[in-house]
Design a protein around this motif. Sequence first.
Motif, short mmCIF file in Angstrom:
data_model
loop_
_atom_site.label_atom_id
_atom_site.label_comp_id
_atom_site.label_asym_id
_atom_site.label_seq_id
_atom_site.Cartn_x
_atom_site.Cartn_y
_atom_site.Cartn_z
N ALA A 1 4.78 37.86 -2.98
CA ALA A 1 4.03 37.85 -4.06
C ALA A 1 3.16 36.75 -4.51
O ALA A 1 1.84 36.60 -4.68
CB ALA A 1 4.70 38.54 -5.51
N ARG A 2 3.99 35.43 -4.34
CA ARG A 2 3.23 34.07 -4.68
C ARG A 2 2.45 33.93 -3.61
O ARG A 2 1.10 33.71 -3.82
CB ARG A 2 4.52 33.24 -4.59
CG ARG A 2 5.38 33.26 -5.91
CD ARG A 2 6.48 31.99 -5.61
NE ARG A 2 7.45 31.96 -6.59
CZ ARG A 2 8.74 31.27 -6.64
NH1 ARG A 2 8.80 30.64 -5.42
NH2 ARG A 2 9.15 31.50 -7.57
N ALA B 1 8.34 41.90 -8.35
CA ALA B 1 7.82 41.21 -7.43
C ALA B 1 6.93 41.89 -6.52
O ALA B 1 5.76 41.54 -6.00
CB ALA B 1 8.67 40.09 -6.78
N ALA C 1 7.20 38.72 -13.12
CA ALA C 1 8.36 38.69 -12.09
C ALA C 1 8.88 37.11 -12.27
O ALA C 1 10.16 37.06 -12.12
CB ALA C 1 7.73 38.74 -10.65
N GLU C 2 8.07 36.17 -12.16
CA GLU C 2 8.79 34.70 -12.32
C GLU C 2 9.49 34.78 -13.48
O GLU C 2 10.72 34.11 -13.41
CB GLU C 2 7.48 33.95 -12.39
CG GLU C 2 6.72 33.61 -11.17
CD GLU C 2 7.20 32.95 -10.03
OE1 GLU C 2 8.50 32.60 -10.25
OE2 GLU C 2 6.65 32.80 -8.85
N LEU D 1 2.70 38.63 -11.62
CA LEU D 1 3.49 37.77 -10.84
C LEU D 1 4.07 36.72 -11.92
O LEU D 1 5.54 36.62 -11.71
CB LEU D 1 2.35 36.79 -9.93
CG LEU D 1 3.30 35.59 -9.46
CD1 LEU D 1 4.45 36.23 -8.16
CD2 LEU D 1 2.19 35.04 -8.58
N TYR E 1 12.89 36.38 -12.73
CA TYR E 1 13.77 35.71 -11.94
C TYR E 1 14.35 34.51 -12.71
O TYR E 1 15.59 34.21 -12.43
CB TYR E 1 12.84 35.19 -10.99
CG TYR E 1 13.73 34.50 -9.83
CD1 TYR E 1 14.79 34.97 -9.25
CD2 TYR E 1 13.30 33.03 -9.83
CE1 TYR E 1 15.48 34.23 -8.33
CE2 TYR E 1 14.02 32.26 -8.61
CZ TYR E 1 15.26 32.79 -8.24
OH TYR E 1 15.77 32.02 -7.17
N GLU F 1 10.64 39.22 -1.70
CA GLU F 1 9.64 39.63 -2.41
C GLU F 1 8.76 38.95 -3.30
O GLU F 1 7.40 39.12 -3.25
CB GLU F 1 10.13 40.81 -3.15
CG GLU F 1 10.88 42.10 -2.45
CD GLU F 1 12.09 41.72 -2.12
OE1 GLU F 1 12.98 42.51 -1.28
OE2 GLU F 1 12.86 40.67 -2.27
N LEU F 2 9.27 38.17 -4.29
CA LEU F 2 8.73 37.20 -5.03
C LEU F 2 7.84 36.12 -4.30
O LEU F 2 6.84 35.68 -4.78
CB LEU F 2 9.65 36.34 -5.96
CG LEU F 2 9.40 35.45 -6.93
CD1 LEU F 2 8.14 36.24 -7.85
CD2 LEU F 2 10.26 34.91 -7.87
N ARG G 1 13.32 42.04 -8.00
CA ARG G 1 12.44 42.17 -6.75
C ARG G 1 11.25 43.52 -6.81
O ARG G 1 10.16 43.37 -6.16
CB ARG G 1 13.66 42.92 -5.65
CG ARG G 1 14.26 41.51 -5.20
CD ARG G 1 15.08 41.94 -4.06
NE ARG G 1 16.30 42.90 -4.27
CZ ARG G 1 17.40 42.86 -4.75
NH1 ARG G 1 17.85 41.51 -5.14
NH2 ARG G 1 18.27 43.70 -5.21
#
Length: 286
Positions: free
Chosen positions: A36-37, A83, A66-67, A63, A70, A32-33, A80
């Motif tokens: 997204a990236r 992301a 989310a990073e 984003l 993570y 998912e990440l 997830r």
Amino acid sequence: MTRSKPILAFASAVTLVMLVMLAACAHETPRELIAARSAYEQAAAGPSKELTPAELHVARRSLLHAEQLYDDKGDTSVVRDQAYIALRKAELAATLARTQLAQRMVAAAAQQTRQLKEQEVARTRSKLEATQEELIAERERRAAAEQRVAQVSADLARLATVKQDERGTVITLSGSVLFASGKYALLPAARTRLKQVADALMKGDPNTTFVVEGHTDSRGSAELNQVLSLNRANAVRDFLVEQGVPQERVTAEGHGAERPVADNSTVEGRANNRRVEIIVKPGRSA
């Protein structure tokens, strides 16, 4: 004691493998990440940077969040979910940008169509105005020409007999006024009369042409009458040219006694047959 050692060794090995697998899973980036990236990179490289910068900024912040999650927690459901949110925001920024771009293209096409229509309308209006001006000018030219013709006809009617037939406008001058009997030299009074005729003819349509016809009565031989009629027609023609009538517009013909207009058995009839006719032929408009 001897059997417990292998069991302990096996259990330790299994535990070690599980720990290695957990460590590997912990360092594998969630799909998912990754998605997204990728979505953000595509949006940032497209028209979103210009057309939807606010939405692209929101996607970037989502984003980055989310990073950060993570980095802090590894592959978790929270990461997830965040992301996925970042993915959707990046897709939204790209979709809105594409929509605006399409709208701009449609608006540009519509504007171009309007401009083309306006240009066509302007060209059509210009052509119509030019046509109307040409029609007005043509009417004015015709009116002026008709006025000239009327004036010429009035002037000629005071100088000679004028009629219309299939040849054109016919100006008839009595031979006795123009020439002495049996001669083709113009009399002084004839020159005065013909000068007035020439002046009147020059006021008319510049496209007209003239035919000078000489005619005699039936007395004398046909050969002599033919020569006399042609010489008289040439004498009138030459005088008209001297008065300014263009040479290329006037010709001379002799018809002798071939075309009588009256009875040659009477003095009056013969006098009417001895004549010079100037035929005015209308020319073609330019």
